[in-house]
Motif scaffolding. Structure first.
Motif, mmCIF file in Angstrom:
data_model
loop_
_atom_site.group_PDB
_atom_site.id
_atom_site.type_symbol
_atom_site.label_atom_id
_atom_site.label_comp_id
_atom_site.label_asym_id
_atom_site.label_seq_id
_atom_site.Cartn_x
_atom_site.Cartn_y
_atom_site.Cartn_z
ATOM 1 N N ARG A 1 0.823 -1.190 0.000
ATOM 2 C CA ARG A 1 0.000 0.000 0.000
ATOM 3 C C ARG A 1 0.861 1.245 0.000
ATOM 4 O O ARG A 1 1.936 1.289 0.611
ATOM 5 C CB ARG A 1 -0.919 0.005 1.223
ATOM 6 C CG ARG A 1 -2.129 -0.875 1.026
ATOM 7 C CD ARG A 1 -2.960 -1.015 2.268
ATOM 8 N NE ARG A 1 -3.343 0.237 2.867
ATOM 9 C CZ ARG A 1 -4.382 0.360 3.698
ATOM 10 N NH1 ARG A 1 -5.124 -0.684 3.972
ATOM 11 N NH2 ARG A 1 -4.664 1.513 4.246
ATOM 12 N N ALA B 1 1.546 4.663 1.288
ATOM 13 C CA ALA B 1 1.190 5.449 2.470
ATOM 14 C C ALA B 1 0.763 6.863 2.086
ATOM 15 O O ALA B 1 -0.130 7.438 2.712
ATOM 16 C CB ALA B 1 2.372 5.493 3.435
ATOM 17 N N ARG C 1 -0.769 7.755 -0.609
ATOM 18 C CA ARG C 1 -2.136 7.695 -1.135
ATOM 19 C C ARG C 1 -3.141 7.510 -0.005
ATOM 20 O O ARG C 1 -4.214 8.105 -0.016
ATOM 21 C CB ARG C 1 -2.258 6.567 -2.151
ATOM 22 C CG ARG C 1 -3.623 6.470 -2.813
ATOM 23 C CD ARG C 1 -3.583 5.535 -3.990
ATOM 24 N NE ARG C 1 -2.782 6.083 -5.078
ATOM 25 C CZ ARG C 1 -2.577 5.457 -6.227
ATOM 26 N NH1 ARG C 1 -3.114 4.256 -6.438
ATOM 27 N NH2 ARG C 1 -1.835 5.996 -7.163
ATOM 28 N N ASP C 2 -2.784 6.673 0.973
ATOM 29 C CA ASP C 2 -3.650 6.511 2.140
ATOM 30 C C ASP C 2 -3.895 7.860 2.808
ATOM 31 O O ASP C 2 -5.025 8.205 3.166
ATOM 32 C CB ASP C 2 -3.019 5.560 3.157
ATOM 33 C CG ASP C 2 -3.055 4.108 2.697
ATOM 34 O OD1 ASP C 2 -3.524 3.839 1.580
ATOM 35 O OD2 ASP C 2 -2.595 3.249 3.468
ATOM 36 N N ARG C 3 -2.820 8.608 2.983
ATOM 37 C CA ARG C 3 -2.944 9.897 3.668
ATOM 38 C C ARG C 3 -3.779 10.867 2.846
ATOM 39 O O ARG C 3 -4.575 11.641 3.395
ATOM 40 C CB ARG C 3 -1.552 10.490 3.915
ATOM 41 C CG ARG C 3 -1.581 11.758 4.732
ATOM 42 C CD ARG C 3 -2.001 11.474 6.160
ATOM 43 N NE ARG C 3 -2.520 12.667 6.803
ATOM 44 C CZ ARG C 3 -2.599 12.816 8.115
ATOM 45 N NH1 ARG C 3 -2.204 11.848 8.909
ATOM 46 N NH2 ARG C 3 -3.102 13.911 8.643
ATOM 47 N N LEU D 1 -7.405 10.022 3.463
ATOM 48 C CA LEU D 1 -7.869 10.428 4.793
ATOM 49 C C LEU D 1 -7.990 11.948 4.893
ATOM 50 O O LEU D 1 -8.938 12.466 5.497
ATOM 51 C CB LEU D 1 -6.907 9.893 5.863
ATOM 52 C CG LEU D 1 -6.856 8.369 5.988
ATOM 53 C CD1 LEU D 1 -5.817 7.957 7.012
ATOM 54 C CD2 LEU D 1 -8.211 7.801 6.355
ATOM 55 N N THR E 1 -9.928 2.022 -5.584
ATOM 56 C CA THR E 1 -8.737 2.196 -4.761
ATOM 57 C C THR E 1 -9.126 2.455 -3.316
ATOM 58 O O THR E 1 -8.529 1.905 -2.379
ATOM 59 C CB THR E 1 -7.899 3.379 -5.291
ATOM 60 O OG1 THR E 1 -7.439 3.064 -6.610
ATOM 61 C CG2 THR E 1 -6.710 3.655 -4.399
ATOM 62 N N LEU E 2 -10.146 3.260 -3.127
ATOM 63 C CA LEU E 2 -10.605 3.573 -1.771
ATOM 64 C C LEU E 2 -11.132 2.320 -1.085
ATOM 65 O O LEU E 2 -10.787 2.027 0.059
ATOM 66 C CB LEU E 2 -11.672 4.660 -1.836
ATOM 67 C CG LEU E 2 -12.176 5.246 -0.518
ATOM 68 C CD1 LEU E 2 -12.647 6.679 -0.716
ATOM 69 C CD2 LEU E 2 -13.306 4.417 0.064
ATOM 70 N N ARG F 1 -8.972 -0.265 0.552
ATOM 71 C CA ARG F 1 -8.409 0.112 1.845
ATOM 72 C C ARG F 1 -9.457 0.124 2.954
ATOM 73 O O ARG F 1 -9.199 -0.354 4.055
ATOM 74 C CB ARG F 1 -7.767 1.503 1.723
ATOM 75 C CG ARG F 1 -6.501 1.488 0.877
ATOM 76 C CD ARG F 1 -6.188 2.874 0.329
ATOM 77 N NE ARG F 1 -4.840 2.939 -0.207
ATOM 78 C CZ ARG F 1 -4.497 2.484 -1.410
ATOM 79 N NH1 ARG F 1 -5.415 1.897 -2.187
ATOM 80 N NH2 ARG F 1 -3.247 2.584 -1.831
ATOM 81 N N TRP F 2 -10.633 0.671 2.658
ATOM 82 C CA TRP F 2 -11.701 0.762 3.649
ATOM 83 C C TRP F 2 -12.991 0.320 2.983
ATOM 84 O O TRP F 2 -13.379 0.842 1.944
ATOM 85 C CB TRP F 2 -11.831 2.195 4.171
ATOM 86 C CG TRP F 2 -10.582 2.638 4.860
ATOM 87 C CD1 TRP F 2 -10.179 2.307 6.118
ATOM 88 C CD2 TRP F 2 -9.541 3.468 4.314
ATOM 89 N NE1 TRP F 2 -8.959 2.880 6.401
ATOM 90 C CE2 TRP F 2 -8.542 3.604 5.310
ATOM 91 C CE3 TRP F 2 -9.360 4.123 3.087
ATOM 92 C CZ2 TRP F 2 -7.392 4.354 5.113
ATOM 93 C CZ3 TRP F 2 -8.217 4.866 2.889
ATOM 94 C CH2 TRP F 2 -7.241 4.974 3.892
ATOM 95 N N LEU G 1 -13.938 4.359 6.844
ATOM 96 C CA LEU G 1 -13.129 5.456 6.330
ATOM 97 C C LEU G 1 -13.099 6.616 7.317
ATOM 98 O O LEU G 1 -12.036 7.172 7.621
ATOM 99 C CB LEU G 1 -13.697 5.917 4.983
ATOM 100 C CG LEU G 1 -13.016 7.108 4.308
ATOM 101 C CD1 LEU G 1 -11.565 6.770 3.990
ATOM 102 C CD2 LEU G 1 -13.768 7.465 3.025
ATOM 103 N N THR H 1 -6.379 9.562 12.855
ATOM 104 C CA THR H 1 -5.175 10.339 12.538
ATOM 105 C C THR H 1 -4.985 11.492 13.504
ATOM 106 O O THR H 1 -3.925 12.115 13.526
ATOM 107 C CB THR H 1 -5.242 10.897 11.104
ATOM 108 O OG1 THR H 1 -6.325 11.835 10.995
ATOM 109 C CG2 THR H 1 -5.426 9.788 10.094
#
Length: 220
Positions: A31, A33, A35-37, A40, A70-71, A74-75, A81, A88
């Motif tokens: 993953r 990171a 893109r995750d951020r 969020l 993609t979202l 992850r969630w 989400l 965070t």
């Protein structure tokens, strides 16, 4: 004992297949990171603008510049989400300074909380408090992100003050977190736009609450 021959086929006797060789499981790409951020951060931005009820994963994906697929890798849901976004903002209790005195510890704590409540964390809490009354998972996430850390921090400050002989022992020091920070949270969370309070005004408000917090704990 006579072995049974493999059944014949039009092309001759069928040869038994050898057992399939075991193969190592295929691993997906790690993953990203960043893109995750981005997802969020986009979640927080959409929440601040539209509130929880109007938040959609499609809007978050568009804001983050990713696909909904993609979202969802992850969630798996809107709730997951939002809970991840709230996480965070969990405060790092162990990074807080020990000033050597209860008054100094509480001053830093109140100023930090006032700054948080008048920033992005405050906007997030305002957007989610109403929904949390009906959503247990979301309420738990908000408690873990915003209440438990500051309660632990108050508890640590009180225990240090007891060890220094500044105050008498307290039966439930962490419960004092609600007494110390609760009024400050009420002050800012009930405002229409706490993010419009400048840093100096937020600090001044925190300092005005300090004498009351000290008296509640038993400090001078």
């Amino acid at each position: 004992m006579t072995r049974t021959a493999p059944p014949a086929t039009p092309d001759g006797p069928r040869t038994p297949r050898p057992p399939a060789a075991e193969t190592a499981p295929r691993r997906g790409r790690p993953r990203d990171a960043a893109r995750d951020r981005a997802i969020l951060d986009a979640t927080l931005a959409v929440l601040a603008e539209n509130g929880y009820g109007a938040l959609t994963t499609a809007a978050v994906a568009a804001r983050a510049g990713v696909s909904t697929a993609t979202l969802y890798r992850r969630w798996s849901s809107k709730d997951e989400l939002v809970i991840a976004a709230a996480a965070t903002h969990v405060e790092d209790v162990h990074a807080q300074p020990d000033t050597g005195a209860l008054e100094g510890d509480l001053r830093v704590l109140l100023r930090d909380k006032a700054a948080a409540l008048t920033g992005e964390a405050g906007r997030l809490m305002q957007a989610l408090v109403g929904e949390a009354a009906q959503n247990v998972a979301l309420a738990d996430a908000l408690t873990a992100a915003f209440l438990e850390p500051v309660h632990r921090r108050v508890g640590e400050a009180v225990r240090r003050a007891v060890d220094r002989g500044e105050i008498a022992p307290v039966a439930d020091p962490e419960l004092l977190g609600a007494v110390v920070v609760g009024p400050l949270m009420s002050r800012f969370l009930l405002m229409p736009r706490p993010d419009q309070v400048d840093a100096a005004a937020a600090q001044d408000t925190a300092d005005r609450f300090l004498p009351f917090a000290l008296r509640a704990i038993g400090g001078r």
